[in-house]
Write an enzyme that holds these catalytic residues in place. Structure first.
Site: not given
Ligand code: AMP
Length: 409
Positions: A7, A98, A187, A219, A248, A340-341, A393
């Protein structure tokens, strides 16, 4: 098959070496052999980390002035010295890259040949900050590992099923025809992993599973998945649209940039920089872009940090609610992933609290104790299941690479 997943970003290279095969995919038996990152490429003190499985990690600073040196170092870390997990680079069977943007050209992963590389180059116009580095990563790896197959796994591919009413902007149609201006979403590799795991956790066939997938990291994007396919997502033509993110802004009134440019005497470059790098949690709080810092500031009584959290939570809940409605039939799960999730029970609880109208009910104990692990965090009575699913990922990229090599895409 040993797959090197690369990546390549503007100033970093992340890598994993994964042992996998069609059979291992079937059995969920893939194995991460080593992983690491090289950051701040272009400096004489670039942080390098490498974690071979079952061996002590390496952390050091090195002079790494360009991507070629960085990819070279990745191969060296895998095959030489204390971090070696290969006896020679030739043991790498294939490389998965990626790639941020595949435009409307790619709705699945492909092996890279000159033609594919040319199309990725054409897409630079759509992702000028990402695709050039992704492509450079391929060119360098192709040179250093001659004759090995390379696959391109696109962030946009999963969202190519989004229908026209959700992917068009209400601007002159000619701009879509001339410049490809539409929602692409990003994503995609992460949201694909989330639907893949969530349908397994639910024990439902993938093509009969409806999920709202919430990737909340530095993000952030939310994806509406109906029958296993993306039908809408919050990021748009660029990754700036949608949710409040670390730096953002996400959704704003489209007239705002012109107004701010005039009032603050900013040029196009400066306003772009403001909306991408100085907004979001950072812009609202004035203290930080990291949800952990926001939490600490709230505990110290900082009202702006509290506002940043509240705007973040409200926007996320608003998208989830809208996507639950747009899925249009039973929603089987809401899944949280990314920094965060996966790691913030408080943010998950605040978001889910706003969804009680849908009969979503968190199991407080399960939620509070779920940090960075895969788990159902809703009660047995909840009308919609809620899961935490740590995203992977790189695993998706490695598996797609195997499928491309085996001709099974
Ligand atoms: P990612 O982009 O997925 O690596 O996520 C990075 C972001 O996740 C950070 O900027 C933080 O905002 C957030 N994060 C990571 N760990 C935690 C945590 N324990 N609590 C709250 N937020 C976290």
């Amino acid at each position: 098959m040993k797959v090197l997943v690369l990546n390549c970003g503007s100033s970093s290279v992340k890598f994993q070496l994964i042992e996998t095969s069609l059979d291992a995919i079937e059995r969920n038996a893939d194995e991460i052999i080593s992983r690491g990152t090289i950051e701040k490429i272009g400096t004489d003190a670039a942080p390098v980390s490498c974690h071979p499985a079952g061996a002590p990690p390496l952390r050091q600073e090195r002079e790494i002035l360009d991507h070629e040196t960085a990819v070279h170092l990745v191969i060296e870390l895998l095959s030489e010295g204390d971090t070696a997990v290969l006896s020679s680079p030739d043991e790498i069977d294939a490389v998965g890259h990626r790639i941020t943007h595949g435009g409307e050209h790619f709705d699945h992963s492909v092996l890279i040949d000159n033609k594919v590389a040319g199309v990725i180059r054409e897409c630079i116009d759509l992702a000028p900050l990402h695709n050039p580095h992704n492509l450079k990563g391929y060119e360098i790896a192709n040179k250093l590992l001659p004759g090995k197959p390379h696959a391109a796994v696109f962030d946009t591919a999963f969202h190519q099923t989004i229908p026209p009413e959700a992917h068009h902007y209400a601007i002159p149609y000619v701009l879509y025809e001339r410049h490809g201006i539409r929602r692409y979403g990003f994503h995609g590799t992460s949201h694909r992993y989330i639907i893949f795991r969530t349908h397994q956790l639910l024990g439902r066939p993938r093509d009969k599973t409806n999920v709202v997938s919430c990737h909340l990291g530095s993000g952030c994007s939310i994806c509406a998945i109906r029958g296993g396919q993306s039908i809408d997502t919050s990021m748009g033509f660029t990754p700036l649209e949608g949710l409040v993110m670390g730096t953002r802004c996400g959704d704003i009134d489209p007239a705002l940039p012109f107004h701010i440019m005039e009032k603050e005497n900013l040029d196009v470059y400066e306003i772009n920089n403001m909306l991408n790098k100085h907004s979001g949690l950072l812009g609202l709080s004035g203290t930080g872009n990291d949800m952990r810092e926001i939490k600490e500031e709230i505990e110290r009584g900082n009202k702006r940090a509290e506002l940043a959290r509240d705007v973040f939570v409200y926007r996320a809940a608003k998208y989830i609610a809208a996507y639950m409605a747009m899925i249009g039939s039973e929603v089987h799960a809401i899944s949280f992933t990314a920094g965060i999730g996966e790691n913030s029970p408080i943010i998950r609880r605040r978001i889910v609290d706003r969804l009680s109208i849908f009969g979503v009910e968190l199991d407080e104990e399960a939620n509070d104790s779920c940090i960075g692990t895969e788990r159902r965090i809703s009660t047995a009575n909840s009308r919609v299941a809620v899961y935490v699913v740590p995203t992977q990922e790189e695993l998706v990229i490695a598996r797609d690479t195997v499928r491309c090599v085996e001709g099974k895409t």
